[in-house]
Design a protein around this motif. Structure first.
Motif, PDB file in Angstrom:
ATOM      1  N   SER A   1       1.005  -1.376  -0.306  1.00 11.32           N
ATOM      2  CA  SER A   1       0.092  -0.194   0.170  1.00 11.32           C
ATOM      3  C   SER A   1       1.110   1.509  -0.151  1.00 11.32           C
ATOM      4  CB  SER A   1      -0.746  -0.569   1.417  1.00 11.32           C
ATOM      5  OG  SER A   1      -1.785   1.112   1.487  1.00 11.32           O
ATOM      6  N   ASN A   2      -0.006   2.143  -0.530  1.00 11.65           N
ATOM      7  CA  ASN A   2       1.127   3.139  -0.393  1.00 11.65           C
ATOM      8  C   ASN A   2       0.563   4.842   0.317  1.00 11.65           C
ATOM      9  OD1 ASN A   2       2.646   6.072  -2.029  1.00 11.65           O
ATOM     10  ND2 ASN A   2       0.847   6.602  -2.829  1.00 11.65           N
ATOM     11  N   VAL A   3       2.007   5.117   1.185  1.00 17.21           N
ATOM     12  CA  VAL A   3       1.082   5.712   2.397  1.00 17.21           C
ATOM     13  C   VAL A   3       1.679   7.592   1.749  1.00 17.21           C
ATOM     14  CG1 VAL A   3       2.297   6.464   4.264  1.00 17.21           C
ATOM     15  CG2 VAL A   3       2.137   3.875   4.154  1.00 17.21           C
ATOM     16  N   THR A   4       1.123   8.291   1.966  1.00 17.28           N
ATOM     17  CA  THR A   4       1.075   9.411   2.059  1.00 17.28           C
ATOM     18  C   THR A   4       0.555  10.061   3.136  1.00 17.28           C
ATOM     19  OG1 THR A   4      -0.871  10.304   1.700  1.00 17.28           O
ATOM     20  CG2 THR A   4      -0.139   9.440  -0.150  1.00 17.28           C
ATOM     21  N   TRP A   5       1.696  11.601   3.352  1.00 23.14           N
ATOM     22  CA  TRP A   5       1.773  11.907   4.646  1.00 23.14           C
ATOM     23  C   TRP A   5       1.322  13.504   4.946  1.00 23.14           C
ATOM     24  CZ3 TRP A   5       3.617  10.888   9.102  1.00 23.14           C
ATOM     25  CH2 TRP A   5       4.294   9.216   9.406  1.00 23.14           C
ATOM     26  N   LEU A   6       0.197  14.412   6.106  1.00 19.28           N
ATOM     27  CA  LEU A   6      -0.229  15.487   5.156  1.00 19.28           C
ATOM     28  C   LEU A   6       0.335  16.045   7.145  1.00 19.28           C
ATOM     29  CD1 LEU A   6      -2.003  12.665   4.911  1.00 19.28           C
ATOM     30  CD2 LEU A   6      -3.870  15.405   3.718  1.00 19.28           C
ATOM     31  N   LYS A   7      -0.196  17.330   7.010  1.00 21.71           N
ATOM     32  CA  LYS A   7       0.001  17.968   8.040  1.00 21.71           C
ATOM     33  C   LYS A   7      -1.343  19.443   8.394  1.00 21.71           C
ATOM     34  CE  LYS A   7       2.285  20.599  11.729  1.00 21.71           C
ATOM     35  NZ  LYS A   7       3.347  21.494  11.875  1.00 21.71           N
ATOM     36  N   ASN A   8      -1.404  19.798   9.367  1.00 28.13           N
ATOM     37  CA  ASN A   8      -2.477  20.409   9.360  1.00 28.13           C
ATOM     38  C   ASN A   8      -3.869  20.054   7.681  1.00 28.13           C
ATOM     39  OD1 ASN A   8      -1.890  21.227  11.630  1.00 28.13           O
ATOM     40  ND2 ASN A   8      -0.236  22.620  10.314  1.00 28.13           N
ATOM     41  N   GLY A   9      -4.046  18.846   7.446  1.00 32.41           N
ATOM     42  CA  GLY A   9      -4.623  18.636   5.890  1.00 32.41           C
ATOM     43  C   GLY A   9      -4.275  18.858   4.966  1.00 32.41           C
ATOM     44  N   THR A  10      -2.822  19.296   4.928  1.00 34.84           N
ATOM     45  CA  THR A  10      -2.088  19.824   3.638  1.00 34.84           C
ATOM     46  C   THR A  10      -1.391  19.027   3.266  1.00 34.84           C
ATOM     47  OG1 THR A  10      -2.301  21.981   3.988  1.00 34.84           O
ATOM     48  CG2 THR A  10      -0.284  21.436   2.494  1.00 34.84           C
ATOM     49  N   ASN A  11      -0.668  17.903   2.376  1.00 39.26           N
ATOM     50  CA  ASN A  11       0.506  17.092   1.508  1.00 39.26           C
ATOM     51  C   ASN A  11       1.334  17.628   2.146  1.00 39.26           C
ATOM     52  OD1 ASN A  11       2.029  15.606   0.044  1.00 39.26           O
ATOM     53  ND2 ASN A  11       0.417  14.686  -0.297  1.00 39.26           N
ATOM     54  N   VAL A  12       2.446  17.078   2.875  1.00 41.58           N
ATOM     55  CA  VAL A  12       3.758  18.005   2.233  1.00 41.58           C
ATOM     56  C   VAL A  12       4.340  18.177   2.118  1.00 41.58           C
ATOM     57  CG1 VAL A  12       4.124  16.761   5.461  1.00 41.58           C
ATOM     58  CG2 VAL A  12       4.707  15.428   3.098  1.00 41.58           C
ATOM     59  N   SER A  13       4.296  16.792   0.622  1.00 39.24           N
ATOM     60  CA  SER A  13       4.939  17.702  -0.597  1.00 39.24           C
ATOM     61  C   SER A  13       4.713  19.313  -0.827  1.00 39.24           C
ATOM     62  CB  SER A  13       4.397  16.575  -1.792  1.00 39.24           C
ATOM     63  OG  SER A  13       3.431  17.154  -2.151  1.00 39.24           O
ATOM     64  N   GLU A  14       3.492  20.159  -0.539  1.00 42.86           N
ATOM     65  CA  GLU A  14       3.616  21.054  -0.748  1.00 42.86           C
ATOM     66  C   GLU A  14       3.840  22.271   0.361  1.00 42.86           C
ATOM     67  OE1 GLU A  14      -0.806  21.817  -1.297  1.00 42.86           O
ATOM     68  OE2 GLU A  14      -1.182  19.888  -2.459  1.00 42.86           O
ATOM     69  N   LEU A  15       4.368  21.672   0.904  1.00 43.15           N
ATOM     70  CA  LEU A  15       5.314  22.849   2.137  1.00 43.15           C
ATOM     71  C   LEU A  15       6.841  23.196   1.976  1.00 43.15           C
ATOM     72  CD1 LEU A  15       3.628  20.822   5.439  1.00 43.15           C
ATOM     73  CD2 LEU A  15       2.552  23.159   3.945  1.00 43.15           C
ATOM     74  N   ASN A  16       7.321  21.698   0.626  1.00 43.77           N
ATOM     75  CA  ASN A  16       8.802  22.072   0.155  1.00 43.77           C
ATOM     76  C   ASN A  16       8.586  23.693  -0.093  1.00 43.77           C
ATOM     77  OD1 ASN A  16       9.908  19.222   1.251  1.00 43.77           O
ATOM     78  ND2 ASN A  16       8.888  19.051  -0.636  1.00 43.77           N
ATOM     79  N   SER A  17       8.139  24.456  -0.428  1.00 41.53           N
ATOM     80  CA  SER A  17       8.428  25.738  -1.802  1.00 41.53           C
ATOM     81  C   SER A  17       8.581  26.635  -0.525  1.00 41.53           C
ATOM     82  CB  SER A  17       7.609  25.988  -2.443  1.00 41.53           C
ATOM     83  OG  SER A  17       6.408  25.841  -1.702  1.00 41.53           O
ATOM     84  N   LEU A  18       7.572  26.692   1.127  1.00 39.59           N
ATOM     85  CA  LEU A  18       7.536  27.122   1.486  1.00 39.59           C
ATOM     86  C   LEU A  18       8.743  27.565   2.468  1.00 39.59           C
ATOM     87  CD1 LEU A  18       3.516  26.604   3.030  1.00 39.59           C
ATOM     88  CD2 LEU A  18       4.720  27.990   1.327  1.00 39.59           C
TER      89      LEU A  18
END
Length: 627
Positions: A386-403
């Protein structure tokens, strides 16, 4: 010297050796448990020495197996009197060939086949045309001493064999090794004519090569004295009791010189991730080295029955301990439980020691923030594919890399690695995956951060009646539950302040805490000191401090007053110096005037004296004439 019997190996064959020290010989006996027709033949006892001499000698004995009505009932062992150690197994084997019927055991007049003694087992069987009846007591005691009869019944013929059993007790005393102290091993026998021989590693102690300090002394009362023992002296010794009667039986009892047995572990519990490998290590101290057994929830692990379990042992000679590790290749939910490392020595001492380690199996693993260290949050789905994805406060962590400079890296095995983390990213993360039923599952994984009080901007300096405001800013997850202020190590108690109706220290809400802001509206000299803000999450407390310097109201005037005082002092000094100078000049003027007058008087006097000293030549001539 090696001894061998030139016959194919058979589990029914057994060899025993007894050294006869009086005769200087070794008695070697080949035992055949149940004689069959195929046991007939020539048996050769071959003795050889595998040294440079390479000599050997042999003796051949013919064994003839016969059957028929003439065969008698026999009991093994074949001693007329059989000595058995108390606590050891008592086993008698009765056999008969060529007869029909049933073998029965009697002790005196008691039919043991009908006895309900739970300690006794009797097994009957036919093998190779022979009747066998084996009587066994697992643990012998003195009540089992007596005359035993094996009788063949139901064959039309009365055949029997007898043996006398004597259960004896040999009392032994082990000794604990103490450096620099002589050790005494004791072996006491009942009132029998015996010869006691002490052995170490199957070698009589009297034949041991002498060491620099250690000496072995065998006393007549069965005591072995070890003088100046060393660590090399620690061993399991054998007290060999040779009974001096027609049977010439020998009984061997272990006696131990030992060090205390102890089992240690680095931790009392360990948490492992589902499908990870597990290693549980216990450290065993004590000589002679014990045997180690692993138990799970009180039941011994059958290592051969489960390939996931494996045990390795590494001897740490520097520490004098044995490191024993239990390996679990792939952790599963069923591996959770209490694992006990049991070390025991099966000697007369029969001591043991153990350590229990709890294994906790989880499908998620939290982590804790550490300055300048990467973070690893772990998650395992029930389905390895199974594929595992990670979230922080409802946002996928991959989207936090640019912040920010912090980077979130998701691995295929379900791990989340956070590179260059900051304390403010601590909190609850969510790992999401689909289970075996294609249902979406979310698990919370926490990045913890201990309380941290941000440094104050700078130390504070102000004058009396000035206003000061201190703000305590706190980070951490879980969020610290309380803030406490201290001045010079003494707590500033808000409750006492209110009860005394004093408002010198004013606390107000900030950063979500009711007392995060400390205000002193009008400072006094006594407010000078070190102020510390402590934040606690219930188990960990951290703080930071700021220094407040309070000056008096006249403090700004002190530099001016200092200059004024310096000017006045300088003027006084100049005035005094000027007066002294003038007085000195006047004194010098008076001194000069007096000197002039003295010179004038001196000149006048000299002139007067000159006039008086002048003589008239005529007067002088007249005087001479008169004479």
């Amino acid at each position: 010297m090696g001894l061998s019997w030139s016959l194919d190996a058979d589990s029914r064959y057994n060899v025993s050796e007894v050294e006869d020290l009086n005769q200087g010989r070794l008695n070697v006996t080949l035992h055949i448990a149940f004689v069959d027709w195929e046991d007939a033949g020539n048996y050769t006892c071959l003795a050889s020495r595998s040294t440079a001499l390479s000599d050997n000698a042999s003796k051949t004995i013919e064994v003839i197996v016969r059957g028929g009505l003439e065969a008698a009932v026999t009991i093994a062992p074949s001693y007329a009197r059989y000595y058995v150690l108390s606590g050891a197994q008592l086993q008698l084997n009765c056999s008969n060939s060529g007869q029909t019927g049933e073998l029965r055991w009697y002790k005196g007049d008691i039919n043991l086949n009908s006895d309900n003694d739970t300690r006794l087992t009797i097994s009957n069987e036919m093998s190779g045309g022979m009747i066998h009846s084996i009587l066994t007591y697992t643990s012998a005691d003195t009540t089992m001493s007596g005359n035993y009869t094996c009788q063949l019944e139901g064959s039309g013929l009365s055949q029997q064999s007898e043996i006398t059993v004597e259960v004896i007790s040999i009392t032994t005393t082990d000794a604990q090794f103490q450096n620099g102290t002589d050790a005494f091993l004791r072996c006491q026998t009942p009132e029998l004519k015996v010869l006691i021989v002490w052995m170490k590693d199957k070698t009589p102690v009297k034949n041991l090569k002498p060491t620099e300090n250690t000496t072995y002394v065998e006393h007549s009362d069965g005591t072995l004295e070890i003088q100046n023992p060393t660590l090399d002296s620690i061993a399991v010794y054998t007290c060999t009791v040779q009974i001096q009667d027609a049977t010439s039986q020998s009984l061997e009892v272990p006696v131990m010189l030992y060090t205390q047995l102890e089992v240690l572990a680095l931790e009392n519990s360990t948490t492992v991730l589902l499908r990870d490998s597990v290693e549980i290590t216990c450290m065993v101290e004590g000589k002679p080295s014990p045997s180690v057994t692993w138990l799970k929830n009180g039941t011994e692990l059958e290592l051969g029955a489960d390939s996931r379990y494996n045990v390795s042992e590494v001897e740490d000679s520097n520490q004098g301990r044995l490191n024993v590790t239990l390996h679990i290749a792939v952790a599963d939910w069923e591996d959770a439980g209490n694992y006990t490392c049991l070390a025991s020595r099966s000697t007369a001492l029969s001591d043991n020691a153990s350590m229990t380690i709890e294994v906790i199996v989880r499908d998620t693993m939290d982590d804790e923030f550490c300055f300048k260290k990467d973070v690893l949050l772990r998650c395992r789905a029930d389905d390895p594919n199974s594929n595992v994805t990670w979230l922080k406060n409802g946002t996928n962590v991959s989207e936090l890399n640019s912040l920010s400079k912090t980077q979130f890296v998701e691995h295929n095995n379900g791990d989340l690695k956070i590179i260059r983390p900051k304390r403010d990213i601590a909190g609850v993360y969510v790992c999401r995956y689909s289970d075996k039923n294609k249902m979406e599952v979310e698990k919370n994984v926490t990045l913890f951060a201990e309380p941290y009080v941000l440094p104050f901007q700078a130390n504070v300096s102000l004058t009396e009646q000035g206003r000061v405001e201190l703000l305590c800013r706190v980070l951490g997850y879980p969020r610290p539950i309380s803030i406490t202020w201290f001045k010079d190590g003494v707590e500033i108690n808000m409750t006492e302040e209110r009860e005394l109706n004093e408002s010198h220290y004013n606390f107000s809400e900030a950063e979500g805490y009711s007392n995060a802001r400390l205000v002193i509206e009008s400072v006094v000299i006594e407010d000078d000191g070190n102020y510390t803000c402590w934040a606690s999450n219930g188990s960990i407390t951290r703080g930071n401090w700021v220094l407040i310097r309070v000056r008096g109201k006249l403090a700004p005037l002190w530099p001016l007053l200092g200059i004024l005082v310096q000017v006045i002092l300088l003027a006084v000094i100049i005035s005094v110096s000027e007066k002294r100078r003038k007085r000195k000049e006047k004194a010098e003027d008076r001194s000069t005037a007096s000197s002039v007058r003295v010179k004038q008087d001196t000149s006048s006097s000299l002139r007067h004296r000159g006039r008086q000293s002048k003589v008239d030549p005529q007067e002088t001539s007249d005087a001479v004439t008169k004479l």
